[in-house]
Motif scaffolding. Structure first.
Motif, mmCIF file in Angstrom:
data_model
loop_
_atom_site.group_PDB
_atom_site.id
_atom_site.type_symbol
_atom_site.label_atom_id
_atom_site.label_comp_id
_atom_site.label_asym_id
_atom_site.label_seq_id
_atom_site.Cartn_x
_atom_site.Cartn_y
_atom_site.Cartn_z
ATOM 1 N N PHE A 94 0.827 -1.203 0.000
ATOM 2 C CA PHE A 94 0.000 0.000 0.000
ATOM 3 C C PHE A 94 0.869 1.264 0.000
ATOM 4 O O PHE A 94 0.648 2.191 -0.791
ATOM 5 N N LYS A 98 0.997 4.112 -2.837
ATOM 6 C CA LYS A 98 0.348 5.371 -2.472
ATOM 7 C C LYS A 98 1.268 6.566 -2.702
ATOM 8 O O LYS A 98 0.833 7.624 -3.163
ATOM 9 N N TYR A 99 2.534 6.408 -2.375
ATOM 10 C CA TYR A 99 3.460 7.534 -2.463
ATOM 11 C C TYR A 99 4.236 7.484 -3.788
ATOM 12 O O TYR A 99 4.470 6.409 -4.342
ATOM 13 N N TYR A 196 -4.049 -1.742 -5.624
ATOM 14 C CA TYR A 196 -3.858 -0.735 -6.675
ATOM 15 C C TYR A 196 -5.192 -0.232 -7.213
ATOM 16 O O TYR A 196 -5.420 0.972 -7.321
ATOM 17 N N LEU A 199 -7.031 1.828 -4.570
ATOM 18 C CA LEU A 199 -6.300 2.885 -3.883
ATOM 19 C C LEU A 199 -6.800 4.285 -4.217
ATOM 20 O O LEU A 199 -6.991 5.119 -3.340
ATOM 21 N N PHE A 200 -7.039 4.564 -5.495
ATOM 22 C CA PHE A 200 -7.429 5.910 -5.893
ATOM 23 C C PHE A 200 -8.877 6.005 -6.356
ATOM 24 O O PHE A 200 -9.239 6.903 -7.103
ATOM 25 N N LYS A 206 -9.912 2.621 3.943
ATOM 26 C CA LYS A 206 -8.785 1.830 4.429
ATOM 27 C C LYS A 206 -9.172 0.355 4.604
ATOM 28 O O LYS A 206 -8.310 -0.493 4.780
ATOM 29 N N ARG A 272 -4.624 6.067 -13.270
ATOM 30 C CA ARG A 272 -3.929 6.910 -12.299
ATOM 31 C C ARG A 272 -3.544 8.257 -12.896
ATOM 32 O O ARG A 272 -3.410 9.228 -12.180
#
Length: 275
Positions: A94, A98-99, A196, A199-200, A206, A272
């Protein structure tokens, strides 16, 4: 040779099985990477990032268990680390996605991250299998006395028990091991894609990390429970079936078909890039 140990022999079929399983361990991640290259979807940096995530997360798990269970027997620490490693691995996945450091902006990059993570695990298992092959060759040349020389009776008995377990892992069991490596590889790819894809999303919660952790932990727990039987013909199929179950569940949560399309046409994968 001590009494009862003279019949510990690595048969030709057993050695062949170990060679096959070791080959699978090394060739599986390499083949997956070159398959992506066929679609111009392979990238080395995410693969390296995935391997680094695997290494750091497993080491963090070991260190945490060793600190929290400092006075516990080594066997208990090993079991706890094996069962709880999913918490660290999925959290690591994750954070890596994420970053922006790993630059995971396309599905193919996420798959590469999964290949790196699963690939390092495969390489480690492959190296362990090569070590067993070397043990088998040494045993055939020098006998069990080479392994038990200078050891106390209980230590020698443990060594002989381990040698026998290696020798009894015949060709069919090694083929089951190879199939298990395939399913474990698929589990890592599936869980990477799960995190993935979620995530967005606009409504990301969470809880999806918790789902990934839960699936990973359940898969490990199934293998541990099966291991309590001490029967390889139970342990290996359970590991395979639990891996397939995880992959199936993830397939119901995300679309593998859409992921495959994104890998085949990475230039059109903008999930993304628009975020």
């Amino acid at each position: 040779m001590s009494g009862g140990s003279a019949d510990i022999v690595f048969s030709d079929s057993t050695m062949l099985g170990y060679i096959i399983s070791a080959s699978v361990c090394f060739l599986l991640p390499i083949s997956a990477f070159f398959l992506l290259r066929r679609y111009r979807a392979a990238a080395l940096f995410p693969v390296m990032a995935g391997a680094l995530v695997c290494f750091l997360s497993t080491r963090a798990c070991d260190l945490s268990i060793w600190m929290l269970m400092a006075t516990a027997p080594m066997a208990q620490k090993s079991v706890a680390a094996a069962e709880l490693v999913g918490i660290f691995e999925e959290t690591g996945r994750f954070l890596a996605m994420k970053y922006p450091l790993t630059n995971i902006k396309k599905t193919c990059s996420a798959v590469c991250l999964g290949i790196g993570h699963a690939g390092l695990e495969c390489f480690i298992r492959g190296a362990q299998t090569i070590k067993i092959i070397s043990i088998g060759r040494t045993l055939s040349q020098k006998g069990t006395g080479h392994f038990t020389a200078g050891k106390k009776a209980d230590e020698a008995e443990n060594v002989l028990r381990e040698l026998r377990s290696f020798a009894d892992n015949g060709l069919i069991l090694s083929l089951l091991d190879s199939l298990h490596y395939f399913t474990n590889f698929g589990v890592h790819i599936a869980l990477t894609l799960l995190i993935y894809k979620k995530l967005f999303e606009e409504d990301f919660r969470k809880r999806w990390i918790a789902v990934a952790i839960g699936l990973h932990t359940a898969h490990n727990a199934a293998g541990w429970i099966a291991s309590l039987t001490g029967i390889p013909w139970v342990i290996k199929p359970v590991g395979i079936l639990s891996g397939l179950a995880v992959i199936f569940i993830v397939s119901r949560l995300i679309s593998f078909r859409d992921a495959a399309k994104a890998v085949r046409c990475p230039e059109h994968d903008t999930i993304r890039a628009e975020k």
